[in-house]
Design a protein around this motif. Sequence first.
Motif, PDB file in Angstrom:
ATOM      1  N   SER A  72       0.830  -1.207   0.000  1.00 45.42           N
ATOM      2  CA  SER A  72       0.000   0.000   0.000  1.00 45.42           C
ATOM      3  C   SER A  72       0.861   1.253   0.000  1.00 45.42           C
ATOM      4  O   SER A  72       0.568   2.228  -0.708  1.00 45.42           O
ATOM      5  CB  SER A  72      -0.922   0.005   1.228  1.00 45.42           C
ATOM      6  OG  SER A  72      -1.834  -1.064   1.174  1.00 45.42           O
ATOM      7  N   ALA A  73       1.933   1.229   0.783  1.00 43.20           N
ATOM      8  CA  ALA A  73       2.826   2.391   0.832  1.00 43.20           C
ATOM      9  C   ALA A  73       3.485   2.623  -0.521  1.00 43.20           C
ATOM     10  O   ALA A  73       3.601   3.760  -0.996  1.00 43.20           O
ATOM     11  CB  ALA A  73       3.887   2.186   1.911  1.00 43.20           C
ATOM     12  N   SER A  74       3.913   1.537  -1.171  1.00 42.03           N
ATOM     13  CA  SER A  74       4.527   1.674  -2.487  1.00 42.03           C
ATOM     14  C   SER A  74       3.523   2.177  -3.507  1.00 42.03           C
ATOM     15  O   SER A  74       3.831   3.055  -4.331  1.00 42.03           O
ATOM     16  CB  SER A  74       5.101   0.328  -2.931  1.00 42.03           C
ATOM     17  OG  SER A  74       5.782   0.446  -4.155  1.00 42.03           O
ATOM     18  N   GLY A  75       2.305   1.636  -3.446  1.00 38.46           N
ATOM     19  CA  GLY A  75       1.252   2.072  -4.362  1.00 38.46           C
ATOM     20  C   GLY A  75       0.897   3.536  -4.205  1.00 38.46           C
ATOM     21  O   GLY A  75       0.463   4.191  -5.165  1.00 38.46           O
ATOM     22  N   ALA A  76       1.110   4.062  -2.995  1.00 36.94           N
ATOM     23  CA  ALA A  76       0.832   5.477  -2.730  1.00 36.94           C
ATOM     24  C   ALA A  76       1.997   6.376  -3.133  1.00 36.94           C
ATOM     25  O   ALA A  76       1.935   7.596  -2.957  1.00 36.94           O
ATOM     26  CB  ALA A  76       0.500   5.683  -1.254  1.00 36.94           C
ATOM     27  N   GLY A  77       3.066   5.771  -3.661  1.00 36.44           N
ATOM     28  CA  GLY A  77       4.190   6.562  -4.152  1.00 36.44           C
ATOM     29  C   GLY A  77       5.384   6.633  -3.234  1.00 36.44           C
ATOM     30  O   GLY A  77       6.302   7.421  -3.474  1.00 36.44           O
ATOM     31  N   PHE A  78       5.413   5.790  -2.182  1.00 34.00           N
ATOM     32  CA  PHE A  78       6.487   5.869  -1.195  1.00 34.00           C
ATOM     33  C   PHE A  78       7.488   4.716  -1.306  1.00 34.00           C
ATOM     34  O   PHE A  78       8.295   4.505  -0.405  1.00 34.00           O
ATOM     35  CB  PHE A  78       5.897   5.883   0.214  1.00 34.00           C
ATOM     36  CG  PHE A  78       4.817   6.906   0.411  1.00 34.00           C
ATOM     37  CD1 PHE A  78       5.031   8.240   0.088  1.00 34.00           C
ATOM     38  CD2 PHE A  78       3.571   6.534   0.913  1.00 34.00           C
ATOM     39  CE1 PHE A  78       4.038   9.188   0.258  1.00 34.00           C
ATOM     40  CE2 PHE A  78       2.556   7.470   1.083  1.00 34.00           C
ATOM     41  CZ  PHE A  78       2.792   8.802   0.755  1.00 34.00           C
ATOM     42  N   GLY A  79       7.468   3.978  -2.411  1.00 31.94           N
ATOM     43  CA  GLY A  79       8.274   2.775  -2.534  1.00 31.94           C
ATOM     44  C   GLY A  79       9.767   2.994  -2.415  1.00 31.94           C
ATOM     45  O   GLY A  79      10.491   2.133  -1.925  1.00 31.94           O
ATOM     46  N   ARG A  80      10.254   4.149  -2.871  1.00 29.66           N
ATOM     47  CA  ARG A  80      11.691   4.421  -2.825  1.00 29.66           C
ATOM     48  C   ARG A  80      12.090   5.186  -1.568  1.00 29.66           C
ATOM     49  O   ARG A  80      13.271   5.512  -1.396  1.00 29.66           O
ATOM     50  CB  ARG A  80      12.115   5.202  -4.069  1.00 29.66           C
ATOM     51  CG  ARG A  80      11.990   4.384  -5.345  1.00 29.66           C
ATOM     52  CD  ARG A  80      12.319   5.219  -6.578  1.00 29.66           C
ATOM     53  NE  ARG A  80      12.237   4.402  -7.790  1.00 29.66           N
ATOM     54  CZ  ARG A  80      13.273   3.851  -8.414  1.00 29.66           C
ATOM     55  NH1 ARG A  80      14.484   4.018  -7.931  1.00 29.66           N
ATOM     56  NH2 ARG A  80      13.100   3.135  -9.511  1.00 29.66           N
ATOM     57  N   GLU A  81      11.137   5.478  -0.698  1.00 29.77           N
ATOM     58  CA  GLU A  81      11.460   6.130   0.565  1.00 29.77           C
ATOM     59  C   GLU A  81      11.877   5.083   1.594  1.00 29.77           C
ATOM     60  O   GLU A  81      11.740   3.876   1.387  1.00 29.77           O
ATOM     61  CB  GLU A  81      10.257   6.936   1.071  1.00 29.77           C
ATOM     62  CG  GLU A  81       9.887   8.104   0.167  1.00 29.77           C
ATOM     63  CD  GLU A  81       8.846   9.021   0.784  1.00 29.77           C
ATOM     64  OE1 GLU A  81       8.631   8.958   2.014  1.00 29.77           O
ATOM     65  OE2 GLU A  81       8.242   9.808   0.030  1.00 29.77           O
ATOM     66  N   ASP A  82      12.408   5.560   2.715  1.00 28.48           N
ATOM     67  CA  ASP A  82      12.808   4.672   3.796  1.00 28.48           C
ATOM     68  C   ASP A  82      11.634   3.785   4.205  1.00 28.48           C
ATOM     69  O   ASP A  82      10.468   4.208   4.146  1.00 28.48           O
ATOM     70  CB  ASP A  82      13.268   5.501   4.998  1.00 28.48           C
ATOM     71  CG  ASP A  82      13.867   4.642   6.084  1.00 28.48           C
ATOM     72  OD1 ASP A  82      15.017   4.212   5.929  1.00 28.48           O
ATOM     73  OD2 ASP A  82      13.178   4.403   7.100  1.00 28.48           O
ATOM     74  N   ASP A  83      11.924   2.550   4.623  1.00 31.62           N
ATOM     75  CA  ASP A  83      10.837   1.630   4.943  1.00 31.62           C
ATOM     76  C   ASP A  83       9.949   2.110   6.078  1.00 31.62           C
ATOM     77  O   ASP A  83       8.796   1.688   6.210  1.00 31.62           O
ATOM     78  CB  ASP A  83      11.365   0.217   5.215  1.00 31.62           C
ATOM     79  CG  ASP A  83      12.506   0.174   6.226  1.00 31.62           C
ATOM     80  OD1 ASP A  83      12.499   0.970   7.175  1.00 31.62           O
ATOM     81  OD2 ASP A  83      13.416  -0.664   6.047  1.00 31.62           O
ATOM     82  N   SER A  84      10.445   3.037   6.906  1.00 26.23           N
ATOM     83  CA  SER A  84       9.588   3.615   7.948  1.00 26.23           C
ATOM     84  C   SER A  84       8.438   4.430   7.353  1.00 26.23           C
ATOM     85  O   SER A  84       7.460   4.721   8.048  1.00 26.23           O
ATOM     86  CB  SER A  84      10.414   4.495   8.888  1.00 26.23           C
ATOM     87  OG  SER A  84      11.063   5.538   8.169  1.00 26.23           O
TER      88      SER A  84
END
Length: 310
Positions: free
Chosen positions: A274-286
Amino acid sequence: MSSQSEQLLHIGVIGLGAMGMGIARSLSQTGLDVVGCDISDEARASFVASGGCSVATPAELSHCDVVLVVVVNGNQVEQVLFGDQGVAAHLAPDSLIIQCATIAPSQARTLSERLAAANLLMLDAPISGGAAKAKSGELSVMASGAPEAFTKAQPVLDTMAANVYRLGDAPGVGSSMKLVNQLLAGVHIATAAEAMALGIRMGLDPEVIFEVITHSAGNSWMFENRVPHILSGDYTPLSAVDIFIKDLNIVHQTGRELSMATPVAASALQQFTSASGAGFGREDDSAVIKVYQRLSGITLPEAANDAQGT
């Protein structure tokens, strides 16, 4: 003082990302002969600037006695070993591959068989500890392989690791242990994010949550390590969201091979997805906590420069 065998050992490190760069630098700084390999011009230049040597393709590591593979996933492992510019076809017999990426145990076993057919040794040796411990030579290595592979790897393992767990002769055992670690790590990060989101939604001060929990039974290493990223609003990737999508998918795949359900890991995988789908896939896993920001409207701490409007 280094032994003569250590002085003559030529080492290649394929993959100069956060972990590979730290390993390459820690090995080089102890006087070992190290050549880094990466497709990124920037990564190679960074290693050279720190005093190392670099090449652009794995095939150029043909002179190496030991080659560490520190890439992102199983597909990359396949390419750097057996692709058009793969290293395996160019190494001398009895050279050693130390395979450090997180891959499926079944793939580790297949790789070992293929390398053995080419008269090459392999150590199935996934790593844990993060970029900081890679740089300081204090990683944990979960390794399995033939005794002669361990013997040849010893100078490298002594330099890059604080803990080397010898898990037997069979390939795939090291990767199996790493999956246990990654299941726990992924679940703990997702749970830490959910706990922080719940506390914030209830009106608790995030800093106070961190202070209390890190001194209470609910603490975990991942809570203590990752929540400060949330508190600072800094999601610069040390280990990205998409890494845990990959690793937890391997957990899921292996569970299917064994006809074993892994429902808690599956739930954590959905949060990272869900986090990746929201555009956060390349951000820190937190940044998996940002799923709750979207769904529940919680207000997360901002980075200092964002708070100042700069």
